[in-house]
Design an enzyme around this catalytic site. Sequence first.
Site, PDB file in Angstrom:
ATOM      1  N   SER A 249       0.818  -1.209   0.000  1.00  0.00           N
ATOM      2  CA  SER A 249       0.000   0.000   0.000  1.00  0.00           C
ATOM      3  C   SER A 249       0.852   1.259   0.000  1.00  0.00           C
ATOM      4  O   SER A 249       1.859   1.340   0.706  1.00  0.00           O
ATOM      5  CB  SER A 249      -0.921   0.012   1.229  1.00  0.00           C
ATOM      6  OG  SER A 249      -1.570   1.256   1.349  1.00  0.00           O
ATOM      7  N   CYS A 250       0.393   2.264  -0.764  1.00  0.00           N
ATOM      8  CA  CYS A 250       1.084   3.561  -0.743  1.00  0.00           C
ATOM      9  C   CYS A 250       0.933   4.239   0.611  1.00  0.00           C
ATOM     10  O   CYS A 250       1.646   5.185   0.915  1.00  0.00           O
ATOM     11  CB  CYS A 250       0.540   4.463  -1.845  1.00  0.00           C
ATOM     12  SG  CYS A 250      -1.215   4.881  -1.680  1.00  0.00           S
ATOM     13  N   SER A 251      -0.015   3.749   1.421  1.00  0.00           N
ATOM     14  CA  SER A 251      -0.245   4.332   2.746  1.00  0.00           C
ATOM     15  C   SER A 251       0.485   3.593   3.859  1.00  0.00           C
ATOM     16  O   SER A 251       0.357   3.942   5.031  1.00  0.00           O
ATOM     17  CB  SER A 251      -1.752   4.347   3.047  1.00  0.00           C
ATOM     18  OG  SER A 251      -2.426   5.178   2.144  1.00  0.00           O
ATOM     19  N   SER A 252       1.242   2.584   3.504  1.00  0.00           N
ATOM     20  CA  SER A 252       1.988   1.830   4.503  1.00  0.00           C
ATOM     21  C   SER A 252       3.075   2.696   5.144  1.00  0.00           C
ATOM     22  O   SER A 252       3.735   3.494   4.467  1.00  0.00           O
ATOM     23  CB  SER A 252       2.635   0.608   3.844  1.00  0.00           C
ATOM     24  OG  SER A 252       3.447  -0.094   4.752  1.00  0.00           O
ATOM     25  N   HIS A 371       1.268  13.474   0.138  1.00  0.00           N
ATOM     26  CA  HIS A 371       0.471  12.258   0.370  1.00  0.00           C
ATOM     27  C   HIS A 371      -0.104  12.219   1.783  1.00  0.00           C
ATOM     28  O   HIS A 371      -1.293  12.487   1.979  1.00  0.00           O
ATOM     29  CB  HIS A 371       1.331  11.019   0.099  1.00  0.00           C
ATOM     30  CG  HIS A 371       0.553   9.762  -0.051  1.00  0.00           C
ATOM     31  ND1 HIS A 371       0.022   9.074   1.013  1.00  0.00           N
ATOM     32  CD2 HIS A 371       0.225   9.047  -1.153  1.00  0.00           C
ATOM     33  CE1 HIS A 371      -0.604   7.999   0.582  1.00  0.00           C
ATOM     34  NE2 HIS A 371      -0.503   7.959  -0.733  1.00  0.00           N
TER      35      HIS A 371
END
Length: 468
Positions: A249-252, A371
């Site tokens: 995930s890009c949110s990791s 982000h």
Amino acid sequence: MQEEAHNTKICIAQLIQQAKAAMCVYENHIQQRVDDAVTAIAWSVYKPEHAKQLAQLAVEDTGLGNVESKIIKNTRKTFGTVRDLLRVKTVGIIENIPEKGLIKYGKPVGVVAAVCPSTNPAATPVNKAMMALKGGNAVIIAPSPSGYKTTQKTVSLMREALKKTQHPVDLIQILPNPVSKELTEELIKQSDLAVVTGSQNNVKRAMQSGTVAIGVGAGNVPVIIDSDADLCDAAKKITQSKIFDNATSCSSENALVILEDVYEQAIEALVKEGGYRCNAEEKDVIHRNLWHDNHLNRNIIAKDIDVLVSEFQFNTPSCTKYFIVEEDAVKGLNSFADEKLSLVLTVYKARNFDHAQNICREILDVKGKGHSIGIHTQNYEHAQKLAQDSDVVRVLVNQAHTFGNGGSFSNSLPFTLSMGCGTWANNTISENLNWLHFINITHLVSEIPEDKPTEEEIFGDFWKKYGQ
């Protein structure tokens, strides 16, 4: 080459024509029919046996992530998104404000080109398809070549669901195999709206295509552990988030910035949850293996922990879930400050909260600006200061970042798999991709009683300070 380009244009033109024909018979002026279509395609992926099948296919197809996490992603994201969509009006009269003499009408944007990444070859296509159809549109999906089989199966299930509920199946289509850069670029050019998730090269090309485009930015999430944080809770949430789908995930969480006075206790809490604290030699081994020729090593990224242990030839405890590497300074690209997409977590020590913020700023300058960022704290003023000072769209407080950033049942962010990052990342949106980005709005404007203040009301305070 000219003949190939001509054939590409014809291929895409045919898909566009089929999409427009489907829109002509789509009952997209009736909210209930639109909602039936959205619910149908949601169920086609959420259905337990389908969610599992698509998760298994995705791991076989791409070699990225793990089946258990992808099942959760296919179900949780789909369920959350359909929840959001069924709560709003998007076609016909979507808002009536009599006191303002204003009525708003939702209208389709047209044919949507949905470019999807290899990390989510099932969850992202259905996510974008639900939003597109909710706006009364048709969608053509451009999958990652490595995830084609999974996305093709996802599209097949969604088309079957449309047929079952008597909606035109060509509301959802997929590019033919083999997918190429040329096909994807031509799709973007001929569509009415391009929505691009994944490769920043794809995002850049879409933004330069001449078509209205929504692109999203790269992730590289830093998270602060404050002096008064609940260390056990923070360690548990960070670990669950970091290891989910093997950090695809890009949110990791990619880096932790821990305040000096709780540094050792926080590391200890992370180790108890399954983090392995690397020594200097082990850290060098990871770095040599993680990047090859200035690119992330595909044999490492998004792989299970046992694959990494074998690749690094480490002798680690059986309870190891991810690796902790400690850095004393933020370096550049292809360093541990960069996005890693793997079960490797970088940790920095901060002297105080201001220093922690500076470290986070430096990390985001390497990658991920716009982000998101996170903080574990009991001091809400620190959370507010972080939000005030950080060039990011999302600041998560005391949350597992992967599970909260793209929408959660315990926060108010819209469910999505595409995170807009604002002008900081050259994006056109600074919020989570959602249904509003898939409609045009017509405003019916009637006269209301005049709302014109006096000159004194507007300029009075200014005149008192500076004169006339």
